[in-house]
Design a protein around this motif. Structure first.
Motif, PDB file in Angstrom:
ATOM      1  N   SER A  76      56.902 -30.597   1.932  1.00  0.00           N
ATOM      2  CA  SER A  76      57.050 -31.312   0.333  1.00  0.00           C
ATOM      3  C   SER A  76      58.077 -32.218  -0.262  1.00  0.00           C
ATOM      4  O   SER A  76      58.034 -33.140  -0.458  1.00  0.00           O
ATOM      5  CB  SER A  76      56.789 -30.406  -0.317  1.00  0.00           C
ATOM      6  OG  SER A  76      56.891 -30.538  -1.915  1.00  0.00           O
ATOM      7  N   SER A 132      52.286 -36.633   0.619  1.00  0.00           N
ATOM      8  CA  SER A 132      51.188 -35.446  -0.124  1.00  0.00           C
ATOM      9  C   SER A 132      50.263 -34.884  -0.074  1.00  0.00           C
ATOM     10  O   SER A 132      49.656 -33.921  -0.323  1.00  0.00           O
ATOM     11  CB  SER A 132      51.564 -36.183  -1.839  1.00  0.00           C
ATOM     12  OG  SER A 132      53.099 -36.323  -2.161  1.00  0.00           O
ATOM     13  N   GLU A 189      50.853 -32.294   2.924  1.00  0.00           N
ATOM     14  CA  GLU A 189      51.000 -31.532   2.996  1.00  0.00           C
ATOM     15  C   GLU A 189      49.821 -30.857   1.806  1.00  0.00           C
ATOM     16  O   GLU A 189      49.860 -29.412   1.845  1.00  0.00           O
ATOM     17  CB  GLU A 189      51.784 -31.159   1.130  1.00  0.00           C
ATOM     18  CG  GLU A 189      52.569 -29.842   0.871  1.00  0.00           C
ATOM     19  CD  GLU A 189      53.552 -30.585  -0.246  1.00  0.00           C
ATOM     20  OE1 GLU A 189      53.699 -29.540  -1.170  1.00  0.00           O
ATOM     21  OE2 GLU A 189      53.420 -31.103  -1.144  1.00  0.00           O
TER      22      GLU A 189
END
Length: 542
Positions: free
Chosen positions: A259, A272, A275
């Motif tokens: 992150s 992202s 993640e």
């Protein structure tokens, strides 16, 4: 007063481009984009096609790093076309590899494989092994996102071979990390089709091979390199693998570190979405269904926002598995429907883009002023693949060449070839009921079955969609019928449930022997008629 863009000398444009690439190396993508855009405007104003192509390629790199794939797609395509017109094969190879990467992120698998294959062929005319490494690496990535994992392994192994034998040796880091990614995606899909995680042994081998190439941190820094994307991808792979091994605390720590790296670009990128993917897997392993469902939806949302269609499709598959694990089959089926809709939108988008490329190619040919340029274009077009990108067997173009030659030589020698048309029964229902991913797997399995029953001098090819053809070199029609019966039986008896529960599949085949005066078209038509007679007979018996 600022100088007009056209007043910038080429030496200045060269300096600006070098500064743009330096900014990219340092992770300052926005500055790199601003500089390359300035060069582009100056080149367009002064009519410098060389610097225009170079600036477009740099812009494509910037937009790719910022997860602005549609912009990167347009820029890399224009760059490749510009270098082609200039006769700059080295620049064209670089642009084509970038175009392959951005095309695959947009879900345009066939376009990506085509660009990478053309890059590979063109690199054969260049002396530097660096071009071959880049091209085969791009081809490997295009293949593994297309779920052709064996071909991906072959391409990446070739990239590594070129890198290791270069003098001095080139870095093998990118192809090795892509070998790791290939296995990650393979494991994900195997879990989807088999309902459980397969062996993770090969995944560990590839991870260890990659990590041996990462230099140890220095000066108290936890960073192994300054490349944001590389750090994030390494952490993602480590986190996902730890999760699949049940090491959930370690996986969570790696996800937190991922992150931090994902935020370094200062804008939303595909990192992202990675993640969100790994946090979905962690919550799933903990049976925290609300968090897992929320993170899967977040993965899809981010992937769509940053135009990474591959991750969006994986997100739908992941969400479908989550709902299946909870016994919510209706919601799992809804996710597969959303996946099919997304695949259809990707195909429509890709079709429009390919039409634009054809228009450009036609304009280029009409606008050529010399026979030399026309010959160069023809040679480049000739290098396009003769192989079907999904199944790995010959495509229609390859079949038509081979069949025409067999007809010519066979009829002259009194050894006429035979042909068999193959059609997958009710293939549309397979796509509608099980998804296009399953449909693709069916086509790949059928192609393998066809090849496994043929001699080396025979050819099995995919004509398109669910249609295949077999050309038999000088074989008695009775022998052909026996072979076709064995193939039909092998398809019917194959364990299709291993691909998807409840899946069944059969084929219809029509055979014809070449006659005097036959062409590929006439022989194909007789085979096609025989195939549809078989379909009608099958329905009558049913």
């Amino acid at each position: 007063m600022k100088p007009d863009a056209r007043d910038l000398p080429e030496a200045r444009l060269d300096t600006l481009l070098k500064s743009a690439h330096a900014a990219l190396d340092e992770g300052d993508v926005q500055s790199g984009r601003e500089l390359s855009h300035k060069v582009l405007k100056a080149a367009e104003a002064s009519g410098s096609k060389r610097y225009e192509a170079r600036a477009l390629l740099c812009l494509a790199h910037c937009d790719r790093m910022l997860s602005r794939y549609r912009r990167a797609h347009r820029a890399s395509q224009r760059a490749a076309q510009g270098f082609q017109v200039l006769g700059d094969t080295s620049g064209e190879v670089m642009a084509l590899t970038t175009h392959a990467f951005v095309s695959i992120n947009l879900g345009r698998n066939e376009e990506a494989v085509e660009a990478a294959l053309l890059s590979v062929r063109l690199s054969e005319f260049l002396e530097k092994d660096e071009h071959s490494v880049l091209s085969y690496n791009a081809l490997g990535v295009a293949y593994f996102w297309s779920h052709n994992f064996d071909k991906a392994d072959q391409a990446l192994a070739t990239a590594i071979e070129f890198a290791e034998r270069a003098k001095p040796p080139l870095s093998v880091f990118q192809p090795k990390i892509n070998q790791w990614w290939t296995q990650l995606i393979r494991v994900f899909h195997d879990r989807y089709y088999e309902g459980a995680l397969p062996s993770l042994a090969l995944l560990r081998v590839h991870r260890e091979s990659v990590m041996r190439l990462v230099p140890p941190p220095q000066g108290g820094s936890t960073a192994a390199s300054a490349n944001v994307t590389t750090e994030a991808v390494l952490l993602f792979g480590a986190s996902l693998e730890a999760c699949w091994h049940g090491q959930l605390d370690q996986a969570s720590d790696d996800a937190d570190a991922l992150s931090g790296w994902a935020q370094r670009y200062g804008t939303l990128t595909w990192l992202s979405a990675l993640e969100a993917w790994v946090r979905t897997e962690i919550a799933w392993a903990r049976h925290d269904w609300p968090v897992a469902t929320l993170q899967a939806a977040k993965m899809i949302e981010i992937a769509v926002t940053v135009e990474h269609e591959q991750l969006a499709c994986l997100g739908h598959l992941l969400a479908s598995q989550l709902f299946t694990a909870q016994g919510m089959d209706g919601r799992a089926l809804d996710e597969l429907r959303r996946l099919r809709l997304r695949e259809q939108l990707i195909r429509s988008d890709c079709m429009e883009t390919r039409e634009n490329v054809i228009d450009w190619q036609l304009s280029l040919r009409l606008g050529q002023q010399s026979i030399e340029r026309l010959e160069l274009t023809a040679r480049q077009l000739e290098k396009l693949s003769l192989e079907d990108t999904l199944t790995g067997i010959p495509n229609r173009r390859n079949f038509e060449r081979y069949a025409a030659e067999l007809l010519r030589t066979g009829l002259e020698r009194g050894q006429p070839p035979c042909m068999a048309l193959v059609d997958v029964d009710k293939f549309k229902q397979i796509n509608d009921n099980f998804s296009h991913h399953v449909g693709d797997e069916v086509l790949k399995r059928i192609a393998h079955i066809l090849k496994s029953h043929l001699r080396e001098e025979d050819m099995a090819a995919r004509l398109g969609g669910d249609e295949f053809v077999i050309v038999f070199k000088h074989t008695d029609i009775q022998v052909v019928r026996q072979v076709c019966r064995r193939i039909t039986l092998a398809v019917r008896e194959f364990d299709w449930s291993g691909i998807s529960a409840g899946l069944q599949c059969s084929i219809s085949m029509g055979m014809a022997r070449a006659q005097a005066g036959d062409t590929v078209v006439s022989l194909s038509q007789r085979s096609d008629s025989a195939m549809y007679d078989e379909k009608k007979a099958g329905k009558a018996l049913a």
